[in-house]
Design an enzyme around this catalytic site. Structure first.
Site, PDB file in Angstrom:
ATOM      1  N   HIS A   1      86.069 -60.490  24.290  1.00  0.00           N
ATOM      2  CA  HIS A   1      84.903 -59.717  23.854  1.00  0.00           C
ATOM      3  C   HIS A   1      83.960 -59.435  25.011  1.00  0.00           C
ATOM      4  O   HIS A   1      84.039 -60.063  26.064  1.00  0.00           O
ATOM      5  CB  HIS A   1      84.164 -60.433  22.718  1.00  0.00           C
TER       6      HIS A   1
ATOM      7  N   CYS B   1      86.078 -68.428  24.230  1.00  0.00           N
ATOM      8  CA  CYS B   1      86.576 -67.051  24.258  1.00  0.00           C
ATOM      9  C   CYS B   1      86.780 -66.567  25.687  1.00  0.00           C
ATOM     10  O   CYS B   1      86.425 -67.241  26.650  1.00  0.00           O
ATOM     11  CB  CYS B   1      85.588 -66.127  23.551  1.00  0.00           C
TER      12      CYS B   1
END
Length: 168
Positions: free
Chosen positions: A128, A144
């Site tokens: 992301h 992440c």
């Protein structure tokens, strides 16, 4: 230069934790497009709650945000209606921003990164966007894979659900 393992599916993504880099292989014989990333501050690991980036073979299970502008703020994979500005960032300095696009990963290896306490999908492991003020090339995420907003939008346009992702 990274080497693409023998694969017959393209595009393919390889993420190097050691190099803090994401390599996008678009077709056989092509040189990869390489993007700097930021993975977990806690290092590599698969356990739920570890704050680590999971290793092994994954694939993109879901893609979110393709119709949103750069710097769109997401919470629970839904746009909040906010666009990150310096003022908004200053108001919430401890927030772990998920911006622009989300590529939600699913593990392929039961017991390693799929099912039970090591399930990457249930851990909400994404590729992301992050604020442009955040450094790339050094581990700082909560698990992440963070990217620059313009680069995650570019990557988003070149992949699809099912795209293989290897994290080593």
């Amino acid at each position: 230069m990274p080497q693409n393992p023998a694969r017959d599916v393209y595009p393919t993504i390889d993420i190097s934790l050691a190099n803090q880099a994401l390599s996008l292989w678009t077709h056989p014989g092509a040189q990869p497009v390489i993007y700097p990333v930021s993975t977990a501050l806690n290092g590599a690991g698969e356990r739920n709650g570890s704050g680590c980036t999971p290793r092994g073979n994954h694939y993109i299970r879901a893609m979110v945000g393709g119709d949103q502008p750069l710097n769109t703020v997401f919470v629970g994979r839904r746009p909040t209606g906010e666009i990150l500005t310096p003022e908004l960032a200053a108001r919430y300095p401890e927030r772990d921003w998920i911006l622009t696009r989300i590529l939600w990963l699913c593990g392929c290896e039961p017991g390693r990164n799929r099912l039970g306490q090591v399930d990457s999908f249930r851990r909400f492991i994404y590729i992301h966007g992050t604020p442009d003020t955040e450094p790339m090339g050094i581990p700082q995420s909560h698990g992440c894979i963070r990217m620059r907003n313009d680069q995650v939008a570019e990557l988003f346009r070149q992949v699809r659900p099912g795209t293989p992702v290897s994290i080593t």
